[in-house]
Design a protein around this motif. Structure first.
Motif, PDB file in Angstrom:
ATOM      1  N   MET A  31       2.694   6.259  -6.397  1.00 18.74           N
ATOM      2  CA  MET A  31       2.279   6.416  -7.790  1.00 18.74           C
ATOM      3  C   MET A  31       1.070   7.342  -7.843  1.00 18.74           C
ATOM      4  O   MET A  31       0.043   7.068  -7.230  1.00 18.74           O
ATOM      5  CB  MET A  31       1.961   5.053  -8.418  1.00 18.74           C
ATOM      6  CG  MET A  31       3.193   4.184  -8.623  1.00 18.74           C
ATOM      7  SD  MET A  31       2.862   2.645  -9.526  1.00 18.74           S
ATOM      8  CE  MET A  31       2.057   1.682  -8.244  1.00 18.74           C
ATOM      9  N   ILE A  32       1.228   8.437  -8.566  1.00 19.73           N
ATOM     10  CA  ILE A  32       0.181   9.454  -8.667  1.00 19.73           C
ATOM     11  C   ILE A  32      -0.619   9.225  -9.941  1.00 19.73           C
ATOM     12  O   ILE A  32      -0.069   8.884 -10.992  1.00 19.73           O
ATOM     13  CB  ILE A  32       0.809  10.861  -8.663  1.00 19.73           C
ATOM     14  CG1 ILE A  32       1.532  11.071  -7.331  1.00 19.73           C
ATOM     15  CG2 ILE A  32      -0.238  11.938  -8.869  1.00 19.73           C
ATOM     16  CD1 ILE A  32       2.355  12.330  -7.282  1.00 19.73           C
ATOM     17  N   LYS A  33      -1.908   9.452  -9.880  1.00 17.31           N
ATOM     18  CA  LYS A  33      -2.834   9.120 -10.967  1.00 17.31           C
ATOM     19  C   LYS A  33      -2.814  10.111 -12.121  1.00 17.31           C
ATOM     20  O   LYS A  33      -3.857  10.463 -12.637  1.00 17.31           O
ATOM     21  CB  LYS A  33      -4.267   9.036 -10.420  1.00 17.31           C
ATOM     22  CG  LYS A  33      -4.546   7.898  -9.469  1.00 17.31           C
ATOM     23  CD  LYS A  33      -6.013   7.957  -9.044  1.00 17.31           C
ATOM     24  CE  LYS A  33      -6.387   6.820  -8.129  1.00 17.31           C
ATOM     25  NZ  LYS A  33      -7.818   6.911  -7.724  1.00 17.31           N
ATOM     26  N   ASP A  34      -1.681  10.570 -12.512  1.00 19.02           N
ATOM     27  CA  ASP A  34      -1.599  11.464 -13.665  1.00 19.02           C
ATOM     28  C   ASP A  34      -0.137  11.604 -14.049  1.00 19.02           C
ATOM     29  O   ASP A  34       0.759  11.405 -13.224  1.00 19.02           O
ATOM     30  CB  ASP A  34      -2.198  12.843 -13.337  1.00 19.02           C
ATOM     31  CG  ASP A  34      -2.523  13.650 -14.592  1.00 19.02           C
ATOM     32  OD1 ASP A  34      -2.336  13.114 -15.698  1.00 19.02           O
ATOM     33  OD2 ASP A  34      -2.967  14.802 -14.453  1.00 19.02           O
ATOM     34  N   GLN A  35       0.113  11.954 -15.293  1.00 16.53           N
ATOM     35  CA  GLN A  35       1.481  12.204 -15.732  1.00 16.53           C
ATOM     36  C   GLN A  35       1.772  13.686 -15.542  1.00 16.53           C
ATOM     37  O   GLN A  35       1.242  14.533 -16.249  1.00 16.53           O
ATOM     38  CB  GLN A  35       1.683  11.789 -17.194  1.00 16.53           C
ATOM     39  CG  GLN A  35       3.122  11.887 -17.653  1.00 16.53           C
ATOM     40  CD  GLN A  35       3.328  11.380 -19.056  1.00 16.53           C
ATOM     41  OE1 GLN A  35       2.366  11.188 -19.801  1.00 16.53           O
ATOM     42  NE2 GLN A  35       4.573  11.161 -19.440  1.00 16.53           N
ATOM     43  N   LEU A  36       2.623  13.982 -14.567  1.00 18.88           N
ATOM     44  CA  LEU A  36       2.862  15.356 -14.158  1.00 18.88           C
ATOM     45  C   LEU A  36       4.229  15.840 -14.620  1.00 18.88           C
ATOM     46  O   LEU A  36       5.089  15.054 -15.017  1.00 18.88           O
ATOM     47  CB  LEU A  36       2.780  15.466 -12.629  1.00 18.88           C
ATOM     48  CG  LEU A  36       1.486  14.981 -11.970  1.00 18.88           C
ATOM     49  CD1 LEU A  36       1.627  15.035 -10.458  1.00 18.88           C
ATOM     50  CD2 LEU A  36       0.301  15.827 -12.427  1.00 18.88           C
ATOM     51  N   ALA A  37       4.415  17.139 -14.552  1.00 20.50           N
ATOM     52  CA  ALA A  37       5.719  17.768 -14.735  1.00 20.50           C
ATOM     53  C   ALA A  37       5.943  18.672 -13.530  1.00 20.50           C
ATOM     54  O   ALA A  37       5.052  19.429 -13.135  1.00 20.50           O
ATOM     55  CB  ALA A  37       5.769  18.574 -16.034  1.00 20.50           C
ATOM     56  N   SER A  38       7.109  18.588 -12.923  1.00 14.83           N
ATOM     57  CA  SER A  38       7.349  19.329 -11.681  1.00 14.83           C
ATOM     58  C   SER A  38       7.213  20.836 -11.874  1.00 14.83           C
ATOM     59  O   SER A  38       6.847  21.551 -10.941  1.00 14.83           O
ATOM     60  CB  SER A  38       8.732  18.993 -11.134  1.00 14.83           C
ATOM     61  OG  SER A  38       9.745  19.371 -12.048  1.00 14.83           O
ATOM     62  N   GLY A  58      -2.960   4.411  -4.194  1.00 11.93           N
ATOM     63  CA  GLY A  58      -3.307   3.833  -2.897  1.00 11.93           C
ATOM     64  C   GLY A  58      -4.468   4.522  -2.217  1.00 11.93           C
ATOM     65  O   GLY A  58      -4.839   4.149  -1.103  1.00 11.93           O
ATOM     66  N   GLY A  59      -5.029   5.540  -2.868  1.00  8.99           N
ATOM     67  CA  GLY A  59      -6.202   6.208  -2.312  1.00  8.99           C
ATOM     68  C   GLY A  59      -5.894   7.390  -1.424  1.00  8.99           C
ATOM     69  O   GLY A  59      -6.820   7.987  -0.853  1.00  8.99           O
ATOM     70  N   PRO A 109       0.140  11.396   4.769  1.00  5.66           N
ATOM     71  CA  PRO A 109      -0.421  11.971   5.998  1.00  5.66           C
ATOM     72  C   PRO A 109      -1.326  10.972   6.705  1.00  5.66           C
ATOM     73  O   PRO A 109      -2.177  10.334   6.081  1.00  5.66           O
ATOM     74  CB  PRO A 109      -1.202  13.192   5.494  1.00  5.66           C
ATOM     75  CG  PRO A 109      -1.461  12.924   4.043  1.00  5.66           C
ATOM     76  CD  PRO A 109      -0.309  12.117   3.558  1.00  5.66           C
ATOM     77  N   MET A 110      -1.101  10.826   8.015  1.00  5.62           N
ATOM     78  CA  MET A 110      -1.872   9.886   8.826  1.00  5.62           C
ATOM     79  C   MET A 110      -2.458  10.635  10.011  1.00  5.62           C
ATOM     80  O   MET A 110      -1.806  10.809  11.038  1.00  5.62           O
ATOM     81  CB  MET A 110      -0.976   8.739   9.314  1.00  5.62           C
ATOM     82  CG  MET A 110      -0.282   7.960   8.198  1.00  5.62           C
ATOM     83  SD  MET A 110      -1.426   7.001   7.189  1.00  5.62           S
ATOM     84  CE  MET A 110      -1.940   5.776   8.382  1.00  5.62           C
ATOM     85  N   GLY A 111      -3.657  11.137   9.885  1.00  3.40           N
ATOM     86  CA  GLY A 111      -4.301  11.834  10.975  1.00  3.40           C
ATOM     87  C   GLY A 111      -3.783  13.249  11.142  1.00  3.40           C
ATOM     88  O   GLY A 111      -3.099  13.795  10.290  1.00  3.40           O
ATOM     89  N   THR A 112      -4.099  13.843  12.304  1.00  4.75           N
ATOM     90  CA  THR A 112      -3.731  15.224  12.587  1.00  4.75           C
ATOM     91  C   THR A 112      -2.379  15.271  13.292  1.00  4.75           C
ATOM     92  O   THR A 112      -1.790  14.237  13.623  1.00  4.75           O
ATOM     93  CB  THR A 112      -4.790  15.876  13.474  1.00  4.75           C
ATOM     94  OG1 THR A 112      -4.795  15.198  14.748  1.00  4.75           O
ATOM     95  CG2 THR A 112      -6.167  15.786  12.841  1.00  4.75           C
ATOM     96  N   ASN A 141       0.829  -1.212   0.000  1.00  2.00           N
ATOM     97  CA  ASN A 141       0.000   0.000   0.000  1.00  2.00           C
ATOM     98  C   ASN A 141       0.862   1.261   0.000  1.00  2.00           C
ATOM     99  O   ASN A 141       0.529   2.263  -0.652  1.00  2.00           O
ATOM    100  CB  ASN A 141      -0.921  -0.006   1.222  1.00  2.00           C
ATOM    101  CG  ASN A 141      -1.953   1.108   1.170  1.00  2.00           C
ATOM    102  OD1 ASN A 141      -2.779   1.167   0.265  1.00  2.00           O
ATOM    103  ND2 ASN A 141      -1.892   2.012   2.146  1.00  2.00           N
ATOM    104  N   LEU A 142       1.995   1.204   0.713  1.00  3.23           N
ATOM    105  CA  LEU A 142       2.912   2.342   0.713  1.00  3.23           C
ATOM    106  C   LEU A 142       3.464   2.589  -0.692  1.00  3.23           C
ATOM    107  O   LEU A 142       3.568   3.732  -1.142  1.00  3.23           O
ATOM    108  CB  LEU A 142       4.054   2.088   1.695  1.00  3.23           C
ATOM    109  CG  LEU A 142       5.132   3.176   1.782  1.00  3.23           C
ATOM    110  CD1 LEU A 142       4.531   4.489   2.258  1.00  3.23           C
ATOM    111  CD2 LEU A 142       6.265   2.737   2.710  1.00  3.23           C
ATOM    112  N   LEU A 143       3.810   1.517  -1.405  1.00 11.73           N
ATOM    113  CA  LEU A 143       4.318   1.666  -2.769  1.00 11.73           C
ATOM    114  C   LEU A 143       3.242   2.226  -3.701  1.00 11.73           C
ATOM    115  O   LEU A 143       3.542   3.029  -4.593  1.00 11.73           O
ATOM    116  CB  LEU A 143       4.822   0.315  -3.282  1.00 11.73           C
ATOM    117  CG  LEU A 143       6.065  -0.244  -2.580  1.00 11.73           C
ATOM    118  CD1 LEU A 143       6.377  -1.648  -3.094  1.00 11.73           C
ATOM    119  CD2 LEU A 143       7.265   0.675  -2.782  1.00 11.73           C
TER     120      LEU A 143
END
Length: 752
Positions: free
Chosen positions: A438-445, A458-459, A500-503, A432-434
């Protein structure tokens, strides 16, 4: 008087337009020749320094870079001094003071070292009378070595039919007008005296001039009826364009099919001046069949592949004497260089045949395919980067299909150095960490912006943080330039991502080291509302910035606004940022304070009161830590007040008080928060007032610090937190002049 006024005019006329400030700009060839003349002037007038390649007859006029490197194509050279073009020696005199006498073209051929051209001219019936007669011509005369290097069968065909083949070959080297080097422009075509066939001229920035890719050796030798330029090859007519050469060469069978499928044949048969790095059939066979079939079946990837083999201008091999960065039609940059007689691409000697001329450029045969990033999968991009460890984790986790398919993704790949202490075990949590890398789009920085959120496979939603010198996604920052593939983009990251995991409170509660801080925050009511009135709330607000700052965003100095309102200056001194440390030193500046706040860091941080002002600080322990106070030989005023519950003396610590008096706990009536506590102090040195307020105590004496001293003399005390929580405070006022007070732990300024 009139004669004096006429002198400047006469001098200007004598110098000519080239010597005036408004004269035409010199060509690259003329600039290199001028540099060679400057290097040779110590040997007399009109002497040029020439670099000769050791073991060959190749000579070059030298530019500044080559002069100091003493190398051509990585090979050593020796310097010789010769007469500059157009001049000759005079017996008994220094240098080359005499200009060569003007004669006709035929006789000038012998002067410049092209006697073989004279010989073949004599064999024809018509050409010598033209060279000796009236007119204005330019002849690109092959050197004697150039004629000798011709294949025997070619030379035999020329001399066997001198009045047709040989005459036509010589006429192709001639132009029916005088053309000097300053007129030889890059990419131009001259009309020859053989059937008006074109001669391709290229004048490169390094001063090299080529004629149909033959290098110009000695230029601008004037004759009564024209000018002679000596070249290093016998040139021949060019009739086919690049596309036609591809179609007739058997070694380009795969390339021919690829060009047809991509639609680039129109470009390669049209006008222009290109360089085609043409991959042979063997080059295509070297790559895996799966990769080749994928690219050949994808028109966009195929076009990117072929464009990566086409340079925007014609580049002859003779013009390359050192590394050059050349742009392709794909927009990528190739490093074209040389090693001896071999041309290299990105440092590899993959050019098997060079300088095949076409009417619209030049072709070099290569035996290795140059696949651009834009035609690669994520898996192929990662294989060539320093991220192989995490790619192996993706493979073990069964996620490699995401890296080789046609899914639009951006891979956040940590560097191999991140895993120097080992790799995580593959389980559901790691998988799940891996997926969250992976981001759901092909980005450019370059299109990322501060506050942007990115959805992962991973949601999770990841946040983007843009700092002056860093671009970060959550706690991980981009460590190298993007690699944009066919469907995916590779971001090389400096650490494993922590979604991010919680506050913030959830994180603090999950770490036992912050149990006291959690209790303090809850006491202040900051769990729900950070702006609650009260002393503890104000103190804690100094430790909370109004934006997210990850460690990768801390450069030499970053300004951060705290919830209390003052500006914090966060810095990361070189060598102090250790792995696992999120914050180094906070500098707080306001209208009446200038203090440093050590953060959650291992080691010491400095606290520096400004201009000797009396400053007050509260120490609030958030984890079992030692408190260090340091000063130099300046006086230190100390106040010990409602104190630290359960504080005890640390064994081996140097005493703070003069005479090394022992610390003795004494009860106090009440701390500022109403709890009964004890305070450690020097006995009989800190009398308390009726209200429980401390009286000042002057500390004197000097106790050297163990080990290499940081100051000439040091006052030092060490208190150890032995209690599970703090019910009081440790107050100290320091008049340090300009000396630092060094502490370990959390320091808070008193509310004004």
């Amino acid at each position: 008087m009139a004669l004096v006024r006429l002198l400047p005019l006469a001098l200007a006329l004598a110098l000519g337009p080239a010597a005036t400030p408004a004269g035409p700009a010199r060509s690259p060839y003329q600039l290199v020749l001028q540099h060679s003349r400057l290097r040779g002037r110590q040997h007399g007038p009109n002497v040029c320094a020439v670099q000769k390649l050791i073991g060959t007859n190749k000579k070059y006029f030298t530019n500044c870079k080559q002069w100091y490197q003493r190398k051509i194509c990585g090979k050593s050279t020796v310097i010789s001094y010769e007469c500059c073009p157009g001049y000759e020696k005079v017996p008994g005199e220094k240098g080359c003071p005499a200009a060569l006498p003007l004669s006709n073209l035929y006789e000038t051929l012998g002067v410049v070292g092209s006697t073989t051209t004279q010989l073949y001219t004599d064999r024809t019936e018509k050409l010598r009378p033209e060279m000796e007669g009236p007119g204005s011509f330019t002849i690109f005369a092959p050197s004697n070595e150039a004629w000798a290097s011709l294949p025997a069968e070619v030379l035999d065909s020329l001399v066997s039919n001198v009045n047709i083949e040989l005459l036509n070959a010589l006429r192709y080297h001639m132009v029916n007008r005088r053309v000097l080097t300053d007129e030889l422009k890059h990419g131009m075509a001259l009309t020859s005296m053989y059937q008006n066939s074109g001669i391709q001229i290229h004048h490169y920035p390094n001063g090299i001039v080529t004629v149909n890719c033959a290098r110009l050796l000695k230029a601008d030798h004037h004759a009564t009826n024209g000018v002679v330029h000596l070249i290093d090859k016998v040139i021949s007519t060019v009739t086919n364009n690049i596309q036609q050469i591809i179609e007739i060469e058997d070694t380009f069978e795969t390339l021919r099919a690829a060009v047809a499928a991509s639609g680039l044949n129109t470009l390669l048969e049209g006008e222009g001046q290109f360089t085609l790095l043409a991959p042979t059939n063997e080059a295509f066979e070297k790559i895996p069949a799966e990769t080749l079939n994928r690219i050949l079946g994808d028109p966009e990837a195929l076009k990117d592949l072929l464009n990566n083999h086409i340079l925007k201008s014609a580049m002859c091999a003779e013009a390359i004497v050192a590394g050059l960065s050349l742009e392709t039609l794909e927009g990528t940059t190739l490093e074209v260089g040389c090693s001896g007689d071999m041309l290299t691409i990105d440092g590899k000697p993959i050019i098997s045949s060079k300088d095949v001329l076409a009417t619209n450029g030049v072709i070099h045969y290569i035996d290795e395919l140059l696949i651009p990033d834009s035609a690669k999968t994520l898996f192929e991009l990662a294989a060539e980067s320093d991220v192989s460890t995490v790619i192996d984790l993706f493979r073990q986790a069964g996620l490699s299909t995401h890296l080789s398919g046609n899914e639009r993704l951006t891979l956040l790949a940590p560097l191999n150095s991140v895993f120097k202490d080992g790799t995580p075990r593959i389980d559901a949590r790691t998988k799940n960490l891996l997926l969250n890398h992976m981001i759901k789009d092909q980005l450019a920085s370059k299109y990322l912006y501060h506050g942007q959120t990115l959805d992962t496979l991973g949601g999770k939603k990841l946040r983007v943080f843009v700092y002056r010198n860093s671009l970060c996604i959550e706690n991980s920052c981009i460590a190298a330039h993007d690699k944009r593939g066919r469907y995916g983009t590779l971001f090389t990251m400096d650490r494993m991502l922590t979604p991010p995991m919680g506050t913030v409170m959830d994180v603090l509660k999950g770490d036992s080291r912050f149990s006291m801080l959690v209790a303090a925050i809850q006491t202040a009511g900051l769990t729900e509302m950070l702006n609650r009135q009260g002393e503890l709330a104000n103190i804690l607000k100094y430790h909370i910035g109004d934006e997210i700052l990850v460690s990768g965003g801390i450069g030499a100095l970053v300004r951060l606004k705290s919830l209390q309102g003052d500006k914090l200056e966060v810095s990361s001194p070189p060598g102090l940022l250790n792995e696992g440390m999120n914050l180094q030193t906070l500098h707080l500046k306001s209208s009446n304070r200038h203090q440093r706040f050590p953060g959650f860091a291992r080691g010491l941080s400095s606290l520096r009161p400004s201009e000797g002002a009396l400053q007050a600080f509260i120490f609030l322990g958030c984890s079992p830590r030692a408190l260090f106070l340091e000063s130099s030989s300046h006086s230190l005023w100390g106040i010990l007040s409602p104190g630290l519950c359960g504080a005890e003396r640390t064994p081996g610590a140097l005493p703070l008080c003069e005479e090394a008096q022992a610390f003795k706990p004494r009860p106090l009536s009440r701390s500022p928060w109403g709890s009964r506590c004890r305070v450690n102090r020097c006995s009989s040195s800190v009398p308390l007032s009726k209200e429980g307020s401390p009286s000042p105590m002057r500390l004197t004496g000097a106790h050297p610090e163990p080990g290499p001293p940081r100051h000439s003399s040091v006052f030092r005390d060490m208190l150890h937190l032995g209690a599970s929580y703090v019910c009081g405070t440790f107050l100290a006022s320091a008049h340090l002049l300009s000396e630092p007070l060094t502490v370990s732990g959390l320091l808070f300024p008193l509310p004004s």
